[in-house]
Design a protein around this motif. Structure first.
Motif, PDB file in Angstrom:
ATOM      1  N   PRO A   1       0.837  -1.207   0.000  1.00  8.27           N
ATOM      2  CA  PRO A   1       0.000   0.000   0.000  1.00  8.27           C
ATOM      3  C   PRO A   1       0.872   1.258   0.000  1.00  8.27           C
ATOM      4  O   PRO A   1       1.821   1.370   0.781  1.00  8.27           O
ATOM      5  N   VAL A   2       0.540   2.192  -0.881  1.00  9.61           N
ATOM      6  CA  VAL A   2       1.362   3.390  -1.042  1.00  9.61           C
ATOM      7  C   VAL A   2       0.471   4.622  -1.114  1.00  9.61           C
ATOM      8  O   VAL A   2      -0.730   4.546  -1.442  1.00  9.61           O
ATOM      9  N   SER A   3       1.089   5.752  -0.786  1.00 13.78           N
ATOM     10  CA  SER A   3       0.464   7.063  -0.965  1.00 13.78           C
ATOM     11  C   SER A   3       1.138   7.729  -2.154  1.00 13.78           C
ATOM     12  O   SER A   3       2.371   7.687  -2.284  1.00 13.78           O
ATOM     13  N   VAL A   4       0.311   8.362  -3.009  1.00 11.91           N
ATOM     14  CA  VAL A   4       0.809   8.817  -4.307  1.00 11.91           C
ATOM     15  C   VAL A   4       0.442  10.286  -4.520  1.00 11.91           C
ATOM     16  O   VAL A   4      -0.679  10.712  -4.193  1.00 11.91           O
ATOM     17  N   VAL A   5       1.425  11.032  -5.075  1.00 17.47           N
ATOM     18  CA  VAL A   5       1.180  12.394  -5.564  1.00 17.47           C
ATOM     19  C   VAL A   5       1.631  12.433  -7.012  1.00 17.47           C
ATOM     20  O   VAL A   5       2.803  12.185  -7.305  1.00 17.47           O
ATOM     21  N   GLU A   6       0.700  12.722  -7.921  1.00 16.45           N
ATOM     22  CA  GLU A   6       1.010  12.806  -9.347  1.00 16.45           C
ATOM     23  C   GLU A   6       1.004  14.264  -9.785  1.00 16.45           C
ATOM     24  O   GLU A   6       0.132  15.045  -9.377  1.00 16.45           O
ATOM     25  N   VAL A   7       1.981  14.594 -10.621  1.00 20.41           N
ATOM     26  CA  VAL A   7       2.024  15.902 -11.272  1.00 20.41           C
ATOM     27  C   VAL A   7       2.117  15.631 -12.767  1.00 20.41           C
ATOM     28  O   VAL A   7       3.163  15.213 -13.274  1.00 20.41           O
ATOM     29  N   ALA A   8       1.005  15.823 -13.469  1.00 25.56           N
ATOM     30  CA  ALA A   8       0.934  15.516 -14.901  1.00 25.56           C
ATOM     31  C   ALA A   8       0.667  16.787 -15.682  1.00 25.56           C
ATOM     32  O   ALA A   8       0.011  17.724 -15.194  1.00 25.56           O
ATOM     33  N   ASP A   9       1.175  16.839 -16.897  1.00 25.49           N
ATOM     34  CA  ASP A   9       0.936  17.992 -17.761  1.00 25.49           C
ATOM     35  C   ASP A   9       0.454  17.500 -19.118  1.00 25.49           C
ATOM     36  O   ASP A   9       0.624  16.336 -19.475  1.00 25.49           O
TER      37      ASP A   9
ATOM     38  N   ALA B   1       5.548   9.913 -23.032  1.00 25.91           N
ATOM     39  CA  ALA B   1       5.692   9.512 -24.429  1.00 25.91           C
ATOM     40  C   ALA B   1       5.528  10.767 -25.269  1.00 25.91           C
ATOM     41  O   ALA B   1       4.843  11.721 -24.853  1.00 25.91           O
ATOM     42  N   PRO B   2       6.162  10.835 -26.433  1.00 25.07           N
ATOM     43  CA  PRO B   2       6.026  12.033 -27.272  1.00 25.07           C
ATOM     44  C   PRO B   2       4.553  12.315 -27.609  1.00 25.07           C
ATOM     45  O   PRO B   2       3.811  11.431 -28.052  1.00 25.07           O
ATOM     46  N   GLY B   3       4.113  13.570 -27.339  1.00 23.58           N
ATOM     47  CA  GLY B   3       2.745  13.973 -27.617  1.00 23.58           C
ATOM     48  C   GLY B   3       1.752  13.615 -26.540  1.00 23.58           C
ATOM     49  O   GLY B   3       0.558  13.945 -26.677  1.00 23.58           O
ATOM     50  N   LYS B   4       2.162  12.927 -25.464  1.00 22.61           N
ATOM     51  CA  LYS B   4       1.231  12.507 -24.414  1.00 22.61           C
ATOM     52  C   LYS B   4       1.544  13.136 -23.064  1.00 22.61           C
ATOM     53  O   LYS B   4       1.003  12.712 -22.041  1.00 22.61           O
ATOM     54  N   GLY B   5       2.412  14.122 -23.042  1.00 17.68           N
ATOM     55  CA  GLY B   5       2.714  14.801 -21.804  1.00 17.68           C
ATOM     56  C   GLY B   5       3.604  13.980 -20.884  1.00 17.68           C
ATOM     57  O   GLY B   5       4.033  12.877 -21.206  1.00 17.68           O
ATOM     58  N   CYS B   6       3.874  14.533 -19.705  1.00 18.84           N
ATOM     59  CA  CYS B   6       4.707  13.874 -18.692  1.00 18.84           C
ATOM     60  C   CYS B   6       3.903  13.719 -17.406  1.00 18.84           C
ATOM     61  O   CYS B   6       3.184  14.638 -17.002  1.00 18.84           O
ATOM     62  N   THR B   7       4.027  12.566 -16.777  1.00 17.73           N
ATOM     63  CA  THR B   7       3.393  12.311 -15.485  1.00 17.73           C
ATOM     64  C   THR B   7       4.471  11.898 -14.500  1.00 17.73           C
ATOM     65  O   THR B   7       5.000  10.776 -14.567  1.00 17.73           O
ATOM     66  N   PHE B   8       4.842  12.811 -13.621  1.00 17.52           N
ATOM     67  CA  PHE B   8       5.774  12.504 -12.554  1.00 17.52           C
ATOM     68  C   PHE B   8       4.964  12.034 -11.352  1.00 17.52           C
ATOM     69  O   PHE B   8       3.950  12.645 -10.985  1.00 17.52           O
ATOM     70  N   ARG B   9       5.432  10.952 -10.727  1.00 15.86           N
ATOM     71  CA  ARG B   9       4.660  10.328  -9.664  1.00 15.86           C
ATOM     72  C   ARG B   9       5.551  10.096  -8.449  1.00 15.86           C
ATOM     73  O   ARG B   9       6.552   9.383  -8.516  1.00 15.86           O
ATOM     74  N   LEU B  10       5.183  10.722  -7.314  1.00 21.49           N
ATOM     75  CA  LEU B  10       5.868  10.497  -6.049  1.00 21.49           C
ATOM     76  C   LEU B  10       5.132   9.368  -5.322  1.00 21.49           C
ATOM     77  O   LEU B  10       3.957   9.515  -4.969  1.00 21.49           O
ATOM     78  N   VAL B  11       5.822   8.247  -5.114  1.00 26.68           N
ATOM     79  CA  VAL B  11       5.237   7.059  -4.513  1.00 26.68           C
ATOM     80  C   VAL B  11       5.922   6.832  -3.171  1.00 26.68           C
ATOM     81  O   VAL B  11       7.143   6.634  -3.116  1.00 26.68           O
ATOM     82  N   LEU B  12       5.139   6.855  -2.080  1.00 29.12           N
ATOM     83  CA  LEU B  12       5.665   6.682  -0.735  1.00 29.12           C
ATOM     84  C   LEU B  12       4.894   5.576  -0.016  1.00 29.12           C
ATOM     85  O   LEU B  12       3.692   5.396  -0.267  1.00 29.12           O
ATOM     86  N   PRO B  13       5.582   4.837   0.882  1.00 32.50           N
ATOM     87  CA  PRO B  13       4.839   3.854   1.686  1.00 32.50           C
ATOM     88  C   PRO B  13       3.741   4.529   2.502  1.00 32.50           C
ATOM     89  O   PRO B  13       3.970   5.575   3.119  1.00 32.50           O
ATOM     90  N   ALA B  14       2.545   3.937   2.476  1.00 31.48           N
ATOM     91  CA  ALA B  14       1.436   4.516   3.211  1.00 31.48           C
ATOM     92  C   ALA B  14       1.693   4.454   4.709  1.00 31.48           C
ATOM     93  O   ALA B  14       2.343   3.514   5.208  1.00 31.48           O
TER      94      ALA B  14
END
Length: 502
Positions: free
Chosen positions: A424-432, A486-499
């Motif tokens: 189980p993890v806690s997630v923060v996504e920053v997508a553009d 992927a080219p043309g699909k933006g970037c999704t950076f994901r911070l994954v931490l143990p819950a």
């Protein structure tokens, strides 16, 4: 007095051959000695049985008292028997049976001096020569005694021949053992010989070679496996050392390159200010502004380098429950003030394992460092996407899998190892919604000083340390920072931490 030291053979092969030969020789000697003793005992028993089975006829005692027994009387005794009579007083009579040309046994003239007991045979020497006789005393009629004797020439001859045969066989056996032992030992040590040859090639620089003969059923095979495992670890250590040295050289070169630009600018404008009597006031102000700007740039770069060094040693983080939703909201508000050109929205994480509701999402860690990661990701999205690009921030909980987060997969990049499946993890996504990154750039995005566009300055893309710092902080919290793009699909950076537990 000096002690005499016997130096053992230096070669393992020679020691084995000598050891095997010595043991086999002892075994052959023991078996030959045992056989010799058994054969001699059996022959003596046969003679004793003949002595015990022979009894002189009664008329022979009568003739002996009368002195009428002839030593050469034919037909009286079988084979080589000799018979000697003693009268009732115990004195030896001058008559005997079985005389021939060979010297007889040496026996006493009286029964008292014989040293023989009835029914117990003994061995005595001949009167002359090297012959021996087997004698047996028995009682006769009228208190007479008789001594029956048989020569041991046959027994001694047989045992002598057996002894010489044993000596010859021992010599032949030793020679055969040495020759055969050399072949057997060489065959048995052949895996070690191959290992020695391979080890010499490895020491000569062929580090990709591995030792043969790794059959776990044999001692040499198990040794080969252990040595191969050790060689593999040494090779990995050398590769890691070379990679570390290469990263260090690249790091020093990149740091020097990043520092050289502002330093050159400061030097140039400082020399220009020295001739301020020739410069107008507005040009002097511009020089001062550029010097301060580049000094600030150098200060930020040095601070980033110092932070990276601190994170690479033994970083110390506060350990307390952190509400990632609150951190993300604060970072979004700050980014909205400084970057109005990029719309930013905050919402719940959608996907397998998430409730879809924006509730409290907790992790354990340092709130300042975790906020630094989120702010860095937002700043990175603003800098590297065109104006007007929407940035989405999503916060939620999930489980590690190929379809969610925390594990390696196609199109996913991370500088940290994957987390255990099902965790189980806690997630923060920053997508553009920007143009995204091609695969070659995505695989290097977490490296120090790496920039997808090397022509960018500090004001347009930074020095390339921000994502490296963010990845180091995430890994220090037991999680990881990953990128899906992927080219043309933006970037999704994901911070994954143990819950957080509980």
């Amino acid at each position: 007095m000096k002690r005499l030291l016997v130096r053992p053979p230096s070669s393992l092969r020679r020691r084995l051959i000598l050891g095997v030969t010595a043991l086999a020789t002892v075994a052959v000697l023991v078996s030959q000695a045992f056989g010799f003793v058994v054969l001699r005992s059996w022959l003596l028993d046969r003679v004793d049985q003949q002595l015990a089975a022979f009894h002189p006829p009664s008329p022979a005692y009568l003739d002996a008292r009368k002195g009428a027994v002839s030593e050469g009387r034919p037909g009286v005794l079988p084979s080589d028997f000799r018979v000697f009579f003693y009268d009732s007083s115990g004195r030896r009579m001058h008559v005997s049976l079985g005389a021939d040309d060979s010297p007889g046994p040496r026996i006493a003239d009286s029964v008292a001096r014989l040293g023989l007991r009835d029914g117990h045979p003994q061995t005595v020497n001949a009167v002359s020569g090297d012959s021996r006789w087997r004698v047996l005393r028995s009682s006769g009629p009228d208190n007479m005694h008789v001594v029956v004797a048989l020569p041991l020439d046959t027994v001694d001859g047989a045992t002598s021949k057996i002894l010489w045969v044993n000596v010859v066989l021992l010599a032949v056996a030793i020679a055969a053992l040495v020759a055969l032992g050399r072949w057997v030992v060489r065959l048995g040590l052949l895996p070690l010989t191959r290992m020695e040859s391979t080890a010499e090639q490895i020491s000569a620089g062929q580090l990709d070679l591995r030792l043969p003969d790794t059959n776990r059923q044999t001692e040499i095979g198990r040794l080969g496996q252990v040595l191969n495992s050790m060689l593999e670890r040494l090779r990995q250590a050398l590769d890691e050392r070379e990679a570390s040295e290469a990263r260090m050289r690249r790091f020093v070169a990149d740091a020097g390159h990043e520092l050289r630009t502002p330093l050159t600018t400061i030097q140039g404008y400082a020399q220009l200010i020295l001739r301020r009597d020739r410069l107008p006031a507005h040009e002097q102000d511009e020089a001062h502004r550029l010097i301060a700007q580049n000094a600030e740039r150098m200060g930020i770069l040095v601070n980033d380098l110092q932070l990276l060094a601190q994170l690479g040693r033994e970083p110390s983080y506060e350990r307390e429950p952190v509400n990632l939703r609150s951190l993300a909201a604060d970072a979004v508000r700050t980014a909205a003030v400084h970057g109005a050109s990029h719309p930013i929205d905050l919402g719940p994480l959608s996907g397998p394992g998430d409730s879809g509701e924006l509730d409290m999402v907790e992790a354990t860690g340092d709130p300042n460092r975790l906020r630094q990661i989120i702010e860095n990701l937002l700043s990175n999205a603003r800098v590297h996407t065109p104006p007007g690009t929407t940035v989405h921030v999503r916060v939620g909980e999930s489980q590690v899998s190929d379809d969610t987060c925390g594990a390696d997969g196609p199109g996913r990049t991370s500088a940290s190892p994957p987390l255990p499946y099902g965790m189980p993890v806690s997630v923060v996504e920053v997508a553009d919604d920007g143009p995204g990154l091609p695969t070659p750039d995505a695989t290097h995005v977490f490296e120090r000083f790496y920039r997808a566009d090397p022509s960018r300055s500090r004001a347009h893309g930074g020095s390339g340390l921000g994502l490296s710092i963010a990845a180091a902080i995430a890994e220090g919290h037991g999680g990881r920072l990953e990128l899906d793009t992927a080219p043309g699909k933006g970037c999704t950076f994901r911070l994954v931490l143990p819950a957080a537990c509980g």
